[in-house]
Design a protein around this motif. Structure first.
Motif, mmCIF file in Angstrom:
data_model
loop_
_atom_site.group_PDB
_atom_site.id
_atom_site.type_symbol
_atom_site.label_atom_id
_atom_site.label_comp_id
_atom_site.label_asym_id
_atom_site.label_seq_id
_atom_site.Cartn_x
_atom_site.Cartn_y
_atom_site.Cartn_z
ATOM 1 N N ARG A 227 36.402 39.351 45.536
ATOM 2 C CA ARG A 227 37.147 38.133 45.846
ATOM 3 C C ARG A 227 36.749 37.004 44.912
ATOM 4 O O ARG A 227 37.594 36.207 44.481
ATOM 5 N N SER A 228 35.449 36.924 44.583
ATOM 6 C CA SER A 228 35.005 35.890 43.652
ATOM 7 C C SER A 228 35.634 36.087 42.276
ATOM 8 O O SER A 228 36.069 35.123 41.630
ATOM 9 N N ARG A 229 35.711 37.358 41.812
ATOM 10 C CA ARG A 229 36.353 37.627 40.516
ATOM 11 C C ARG A 229 37.829 37.277 40.560
ATOM 12 O O ARG A 229 38.383 36.733 39.594
ATOM 13 N N HIS A 230 38.485 37.580 41.678
ATOM 14 C CA HIS A 230 39.906 37.249 41.791
ATOM 15 C C HIS A 230 40.119 35.741 41.769
ATOM 16 O O HIS A 230 41.069 35.239 41.144
ATOM 17 N N LEU A 231 39.234 34.987 42.470
ATOM 18 C CA LEU A 231 39.353 33.527 42.456
ATOM 19 C C LEU A 231 39.157 32.978 41.046
ATOM 20 O O LEU A 231 39.897 32.094 40.598
ATOM 21 N N ALA A 232 38.142 33.501 40.348
ATOM 22 C CA ALA A 232 37.896 33.035 38.976
ATOM 23 C C ALA A 232 39.080 33.372 38.071
ATOM 24 O O ALA A 232 39.458 32.581 37.197
ATOM 25 N N GLU A 258 42.787 40.447 30.443
ATOM 26 C CA GLU A 258 41.806 40.173 31.493
ATOM 27 C C GLU A 258 42.422 40.394 32.867
ATOM 28 O O GLU A 258 41.775 40.944 33.767
ATOM 29 N N VAL A 259 43.668 39.961 33.048
ATOM 30 C CA VAL A 259 44.344 40.159 34.336
ATOM 31 C C VAL A 259 44.502 41.653 34.613
ATOM 32 O O VAL A 259 44.208 42.137 35.714
ATOM 33 N N ARG A 260 44.973 42.401 33.622
ATOM 34 C CA ARG A 260 45.225 43.828 33.830
ATOM 35 C C ARG A 260 43.928 44.582 34.089
ATOM 36 O O ARG A 260 43.889 45.487 34.926
ATOM 37 N N ASP A 261 42.855 44.213 33.393
ATOM 38 C CA ASP A 261 41.588 44.904 33.598
ATOM 39 C C ASP A 261 40.998 44.585 34.968
ATOM 40 O O ASP A 261 40.463 45.462 35.652
ATOM 41 N N THR A 262 41.057 43.317 35.380
ATOM 42 C CA THR A 262 40.481 42.927 36.667
ATOM 43 C C THR A 262 41.200 43.610 37.826
ATOM 44 O O THR A 262 40.568 44.042 38.798
ATOM 45 N N LEU A 263 42.527 43.716 37.734
ATOM 46 C CA LEU A 263 43.317 44.333 38.809
ATOM 47 C C LEU A 263 43.530 45.829 38.606
ATOM 48 O O LEU A 263 44.242 46.458 39.395
ATOM 49 N N LEU A 265 45.267 47.544 36.282
ATOM 50 C CA LEU A 265 46.693 47.800 36.107
ATOM 51 C C LEU A 265 46.950 48.519 34.787
ATOM 52 O O LEU A 265 46.292 48.270 33.782
ATOM 53 N N ALA A 266 47.946 49.394 34.815
ATOM 54 C CA ALA A 266 48.416 50.013 33.575
ATOM 55 C C ALA A 266 49.461 49.142 32.898
ATOM 56 O O ALA A 266 49.699 49.267 31.694
ATOM 57 N N GLY A 267 50.108 48.247 33.658
ATOM 58 C CA GLY A 267 51.110 47.382 33.053
ATOM 59 C C GLY A 267 51.562 46.276 33.987
ATOM 60 O O GLY A 267 51.431 46.366 35.212
ATOM 61 N N LEU A 268 52.069 45.195 33.398
ATOM 62 C CA LEU A 268 52.629 44.046 34.113
ATOM 63 C C LEU A 268 53.911 43.639 33.406
ATOM 64 O O LEU A 268 53.960 43.621 32.167
ATOM 65 N N ALA A 269 54.933 43.305 34.185
ATOM 66 C CA ALA A 269 56.195 42.868 33.591
ATOM 67 C C ALA A 269 56.782 41.741 34.428
ATOM 68 O O ALA A 269 56.722 41.775 35.659
ATOM 69 N N LEU A 270 57.299 40.722 33.762
ATOM 70 C CA LEU A 270 58.063 39.651 34.399
ATOM 71 C C LEU A 270 59.530 39.949 34.135
ATOM 72 O O LEU A 270 59.997 39.885 32.999
ATOM 73 N N ILE A 271 60.246 40.305 35.204
ATOM 74 C CA ILE A 271 61.617 40.806 35.087
ATOM 75 C C ILE A 271 62.586 39.767 35.651
ATOM 76 O O ILE A 271 62.402 39.296 36.781
ATOM 77 N N PRO A 272 63.614 39.380 34.895
ATOM 78 C CA PRO A 272 64.597 38.425 35.429
ATOM 79 C C PRO A 272 65.495 39.088 36.463
ATOM 80 O O PRO A 272 65.854 40.263 36.351
ATOM 81 N N LEU A 273 65.833 38.338 37.499
ATOM 82 C CA LEU A 273 66.769 38.797 38.519
ATOM 83 C C LEU A 273 67.967 37.854 38.530
ATOM 84 O O LEU A 273 67.818 36.643 38.397
ATOM 85 N N HIS A 282 59.454 39.922 30.012
ATOM 86 C CA HIS A 282 58.170 39.897 29.308
ATOM 87 C C HIS A 282 57.352 41.087 29.782
ATOM 88 O O HIS A 282 57.164 41.294 30.991
ATOM 89 N N LEU A 283 56.826 41.885 28.835
ATOM 90 C CA LEU A 283 56.127 43.122 29.161
ATOM 91 C C LEU A 283 54.773 43.146 28.480
ATOM 92 O O LEU A 283 54.643 42.787 27.310
ATOM 93 N N ALA A 284 53.732 43.575 29.227
ATOM 94 C CA ALA A 284 52.399 43.801 28.671
ATOM 95 C C ALA A 284 51.817 45.020 29.375
ATOM 96 O O ALA A 284 51.693 45.021 30.606
#
Length: 649
Positions: A227-232, A258-263, A265-273, A282-284
């Motif tokens: 939780r401390s890592r997530h807050l930081a 850093e976000v992907r490693d902490t959580l 994740l293999a990937g994150l995408a911001l998808i328009p609706l 946006h894809l990473a």
């Protein structure tokens, strides 16, 4: 996994199995005695120790199961010692959903190391070494611990060297030094445990209690650390988003490595609706899932609530290609001002993540925060485009101020967590390493661990309670509540739990009934009582009273203390989230400023009012006013219906 690594892992697993079978076959010929209670106790200690993992330097970690492994090597035949050590390692692999091949390799390496240590002990004299007065026993303990570490480290280093295509000796050099000292030291602690069992067998099972408590404390420490890592993490991303007016740069911060490693994740995408789209996708990622992204974009979830896409199985709308290898995903739609979502944050994990693919509640909260940051970035860009520079700058500054306040809160929470975390970690490390062996000192350490983990649990509960009290998520379950007996029970329970402050009550038996959700109302009242105790001198009286108001349509509950009082300019602000007073003793009392905010939200959800009457140096009286139920004999539907409507507004 390439062919050489597979062959090596298969070889180690086979060797461990053959050694285990051969050693078990020789149990009957072992010349020393052992008992079933001893076997069961050591098996349980091995299971507990396998779950106590401590990080070291250079990315290596040490597990506390070395202690019971070496104790088993001294007290049991080598085959049985390897068997109980294997059980502990397999339990760890099962609880952490490790792949079968990896779990089998780790268990085999442990069996080889423990069996080898047991063979050394048997060759040097067996359990008789534990009760002799000569130096043979300690020297045998050093030899067994060194053998255990050498076999275990070699097996692991071989796999790492093949996997990373590096030199075996280069890996072994990294595992020497501090790690070797720690591992051998834990082995000697295991030999000491064996001596305790041999010389005072009645005391040895008592170690199960402290061992279990250390395990629970370690679990609490790990959760608090996450939780401390997530807050930081959210604080750092928030600062990055606040420092730019470009949505593209904000999206890069939200989907950073850093976000992907902490959580994990293999990937994150911001998808328009929606049509037309409000922004470009946006894809990473490390491994893309284009079919998943396309299917979700077509699905276009309209809810603003976060949703896990198939916690136990893939959703039916996914294409057939993903049904067989579902990666585990979570989607958080976001928008501005309660309108239809304009986009979604889509996160996914590797299909090979096995049981770790599922998202936890804390991880979903982090994703929701990141999605909110994306909405803030898009709204800021829209304001810059549509408004003049001066107006846009003013609104951007307001957004930055909100993020600054959030950062202050995160820093305050981190500070409140740091002290109990340090205490828990220190005592857990001392007990697990065997440096503290006297029963009274172990008990004192366990008490400190329990007390500080309780402090952390209360802080996290208040934080989660605040997050769950948003108007869109707060739901009451009202019922007709006789106020006098209910208040007496709540106050009596609190008084028993808080002997440092006597509690006096003035509760007329003929108090009218109210329509309320008992657990929610109890939380609000308890927060006022806790606040009174925190700001009152020890031994001072807390007074609780309740009377119908003069108007006749509400009942008023009061909690009065003898504290330092509250300045007039702060009497409204103390009910705001994360705000704490700036005068006098307030600064010396630890807290995150959530208790009174939670109480106000709960009271207002009951269509009540909350406030305070106070003056500096004269104590404070907090009051709650609740509507009297329409009928005390047969509750009508109007009040519950009204409460439910209020909570879902």
């Amino acid at each position: 996994m390439h062919l050489a690594l597979k062959a090596y892992a298969t070889g180690v697993t086979t060797a461990g199995l053959l050694l285990l079978l051969a050693s078990l076959g020789a149990v009957a010929a072992w010349p020393f005695s052992w008992s079933l209670p001893l076997l069961l106790t050591l098996a349980l200690l091995c299971t507990i120790g396998a779950h106590l993992t401590f990080q070291e330097h250079s990315g290596w970690s040490t597990s506390a199961d070395t202690v019971p492994h070496l104790a088993a090597a001294f007290l049991l035949p080598p085959g049985l010692a390897a068997f109980v050590a294997t059980l502990g390692e397999l339990s760890f692999g099962i609880s952490h959903r490790r792949p079968i091949g990896k779990a089998a390799f780790n268990a085999s390496a442990v069996a080889l190391a423990t069996g080898a240590a047991g063979q050394v002990v048997s060759a040097l004299g067996g359990p008789q070494l534990l009760t002799g007065g000569a130096w043979a026993g300690p020297l045998a303990a050093v030899a067994a611990a060194t053998t255990y570490y050498a076999v275990s480290a070699s097996a692991t280093a071989g796999a790492v060297a093949l996997d990373q295509r590096r030199s075996f000796w280069q890996i072994m050099r990294a595992k020497t030094g501090l790690k070797a000292i720690v591992e051998v030291g834990l082995g000697l602690a295991g030999a000491t445990l064996a001596v305790l069992w041999a010389t005072a067998p009645a005391w040895a099972p008592v170690l199960l209690g402290p061992g279990l408590l250390v395990f629970l404390a370690k679990q609490t420490l790990d959760r608090a650390s996450r939780r401390s890592r997530h807050l930081a993490l959210t604080s750092a991303v928030g600062r990055a988003v606040a420092g730019t007016l470009s949505p593209g740069r904000a999206f890069e911060a939200i989907t950073s490595r850093e976000v992907r490693d902490t959580l994990r994740l293999a990937g994150l995408a911001l998808i328009p609706l929606g049509d037309p789209p409000a922004f470009a996708e946006h894809l990473a990622c490390d491994s893309d899932q284009p079919l998943l992204r396309l299917a979700f974009a077509q699905y276009s979830a309209a809810s603003r609530c976060s949703e896990q896409l198939g916690v136990h199985s893939a959703p039916a709308w996914l294409p057939a290609e993903l049904q067989a290898a579902y990666p585990g995903a979570a989607a958080v739609p976001f928008g501005v001002g309660g309108e239809r979502p304009i986009g979604a944050l889509l996160a996914w994990r590797s299909p090979h993540a096995a049981g770790r693919a599922r998202f936890t509640v804390e991880e979903l909260l982090v994703l929701e925060t990141l999605a909110d940051y994306a909405a803030v970035a898009l709204e800021t860009a829209r304001l810059v485009r549509e408004a003049g520079e001066a107006e846009a700058a003013r609104r951007v500054e307001a957004v930055r101020e909100l993020i600054r306040l959030k950062d202050e809160f995160l820093n305050q929470v981190s500070h409140e967590l740091r002290t109990p975390l340090a205490v828990i970690h220190g005592y857990a490390e001392l007990i697990a390493s065997g440096l503290v062996s006297q029963p009274e000192r172990v008990l004192a350490g366990v008490r400190e661990i329990y007390a500080n983990s309780s402090v952390m649990a209360r802080l996290v509960d208040d934080l989660l309670e605040t997050l769950n009290l948003e108007p869109s998520t707060l739901t009451l379950q009202p019922e007709l509540l006789p106020l006098a007996p209910w208040l007496a029970a709540v106050v009596e329970e609190f008084a028993r739990a808080t002997p440092s402050h006597p509690v006096e009550t003035d509760l007329p038996p003929a108090l009218p009934a109210v329509c309320a959700d008992p657990p929610r109302l109890r939380k609000a009242l308890t927060n006022l009582l806790v606040n009174a105790v925190c700001y009152s001198p020890p031994g001072s009286v807390i007074r609780v009273s309740a009377h119908p108001a003069a108007s006749g349509d509400v009942v008023e509950i009061r909690v009065a203390d003898s504290g330092p009082g509250i300045a007039p300019d702060e009497q409204e602000r103390i009910f705001e989230k994360f705000y704490r007073g700036k005068h006098g003793v307030t600064l010396s009392v630890r807290g995150a400023g959530l208790g009174l905010a939670v109480a106000r939200r709960l009271v207002e959800a009951h269509q009540g009012q909350i406030g305070v009457t106070s003056a500096l140096g004269q104590g404070s009286t907090f009051w709650i006013r609740l509507p009297i139920a329409a009928s005390t004999s047969e509750p009508g539907p109007a009040a519950p219906k009204l409460l439910a409507a209020r909570s879902s507004a």
